[in-house]
Design an enzyme around this catalytic site. Structure first.
Site, short mmCIF file in Angstrom:
data_model
loop_
_atom_site.label_atom_id
_atom_site.label_comp_id
_atom_site.label_asym_id
_atom_site.label_seq_id
_atom_site.Cartn_x
_atom_site.Cartn_y
_atom_site.Cartn_z
N ASP A 15 -5.19 -9.09 18.53
CA ASP A 15 -4.94 -8.71 17.13
C ASP A 15 -4.59 -7.24 16.90
OD1 ASP A 15 -5.80 -11.31 16.98
OD2 ASP A 15 -7.34 -10.99 15.47
N ASP A 54 -3.73 -12.72 14.30
CA ASP A 54 -4.23 -13.35 13.10
C ASP A 54 -2.98 -13.73 12.30
OD1 ASP A 54 -6.92 -13.77 12.42
OD2 ASP A 54 -6.92 -12.19 10.89
N HIS A 56 -2.32 -15.73 9.02
CA HIS A 56 -2.84 -16.48 7.88
C HIS A 56 -1.77 -16.84 6.85
CE1 HIS A 56 -6.71 -15.47 9.47
NE2 HIS A 56 -6.79 -14.24 8.99
N SER A 62 -10.29 -17.19 4.25
CA SER A 62 -11.06 -15.97 4.51
C SER A 62 -10.78 -14.87 3.48
CB SER A 62 -10.77 -15.43 5.91
OG SER A 62 -9.51 -14.76 5.96
N HIS A 73 -4.94 -10.26 4.50
CA HIS A 73 -4.47 -9.51 5.68
C HIS A 73 -3.73 -10.45 6.61
CE1 HIS A 73 -8.27 -11.36 6.92
NE2 HIS A 73 -7.75 -11.39 8.14
N LYS A 98 -3.39 -17.57 15.48
CA LYS A 98 -4.64 -18.27 15.16
C LYS A 98 -4.95 -18.19 13.67
CE LYS A 98 -7.29 -14.20 16.47
NZ LYS A 98 -7.74 -13.72 15.17
N GLU A 105 -10.48 -20.92 9.78
CA GLU A 105 -10.74 -19.55 10.18
C GLU A 105 -11.00 -19.57 11.68
OE1 GLU A 105 -10.13 -16.69 10.15
OE2 GLU A 105 -11.60 -15.39 9.16
N ALA A 133 -10.94 -6.76 16.46
CA ALA A 133 -11.94 -5.71 16.34
C ALA A 133 -13.12 -6.09 17.22
CB ALA A 133 -12.39 -5.60 14.88
N CYS A 137 -13.05 -10.29 16.32
CA CYS A 137 -12.17 -11.13 17.14
C CYS A 137 -12.26 -10.83 18.63
CB CYS A 137 -10.74 -11.02 16.63
SG CYS A 137 -10.59 -11.82 15.00
C1 VGL Z 1 -10.42 -10.01 12.29
C2 VGL Z 1 -11.54 -9.94 10.29
C3 VGL Z 1 -10.74 -10.93 9.77
C4 VGL Z 1 -10.24 -9.46 13.67
C5 VGL Z 1 -9.61 -11.01 11.79
O1 VGL Z 1 -9.12 -9.54 14.21
O2 VGL Z 1 -11.24 -8.93 14.24
N1 VGL Z 1 -11.39 -9.50 11.54
N2 VGL Z 1 -9.78 -11.47 10.53
ZN ZN Z 2 -8.26 -12.73 9.60
#
Ligand code: VGL
Ligand code: ZN
Length: 191
Positions: A15, A54, A56, A62, A73, A98, A105, A133, A137
């Site tokens: 990510d 990510d 979405h 989420s 995001h 994903k 989620e 992060a 993730c």
């Molecule tokens: C993530 C919060 C929401 C990540 C993804 O990539 O860590 N964190 N969606």
């Molecule tokens: Zn996300």
């Protein structure tokens, strides 16, 4: 020192998208700092480099408007969902999208995707996990990889965390460690 074995090792870049970097919709503090570290790692002789993203829909579960925890995001096809432009993305061999439907989620790149099968089919045994992060993730991806039978190393200087509450990153590292995930510095990896 750890030698990269191209036939059995894979680099996973989690990510590293504009929305998780400074200026993005869900910026991880110092998130952009992983980019030069990952770019150096990309010079090693990997055969398999996976980038997760990510991905979405605009009405994702989420998002706060749907009762979720996050601001919108990484909305599919927007600039925020693009991989960071500084990433040497020509080295990426496989992109895993994903959490790509409204009600799904997935923090882990292995959840709801064919990543595990793909890597096992290629003969991958060790995975080196980088990206964003640490406390979401990266953690979920590393633990799933371990549970799916891979030997897992998190590259400690190639990840950054959200740290929404103090101690989140430390706890994430402990959880990964308890699950059998190992840690390595990028400088310990060589060709
Ligand atoms: C993530 C919060 C929401 C990540 C993804 O990539 O860590 N964190 N969606
Ligand atoms: Zn996300």
């Amino acid at each position: 020192m750890t030698t990269v074995h191209p036939d059995n090792d894979a680099l996973i870049v989690v990510d590293v998208q504009n929305d998780f970097c400074p200026g993005g919709a869900l910026a991880v503090p110092d998130g952009g700092a992983v980019v030069p570290v990952i770019d150096l790692l990309l010079e090693l002789p990997w055969k398999t480099v996976v980038a997760t993203r990510d991905w979405h829909p605009a009405n994702h579960v989420s998002f706060k408007e749907q009762g979720g925890p996050w601001p919108p995001h990484c909305v599919q096809t927007t600039r925020g969902a693009d991989l960071h432009p500084g990433l040497r993305s020509e080295q990426i061999t496989h992109i895993v999208s994903k959490a790509a439907t409204a009600n799904a989620e997935a923090y882990s790149g292995f959840e709801g995707t064919s990543l595990s099968k793909y890597l096992h089919t290629l003969g991958v045994r060790r995975v080196f996990v980088t990206g964003l992060a640490t406390d979401y993730c990266v953690k979920a991806t590393a633990i799933d990889a371990k549970n799916d039978g891979f030997e897992v190393y998190v590259v400690v200087d190639a990840v950054r965390g959200v740290e929404a509450s103090p101690g989140d990153v430390e706890r994430a590292l402990e959880e990964m460690s308890s699950a059998g995930v190992a840690f390595i510095a990028s400088s310990s990896l060589h060709a």
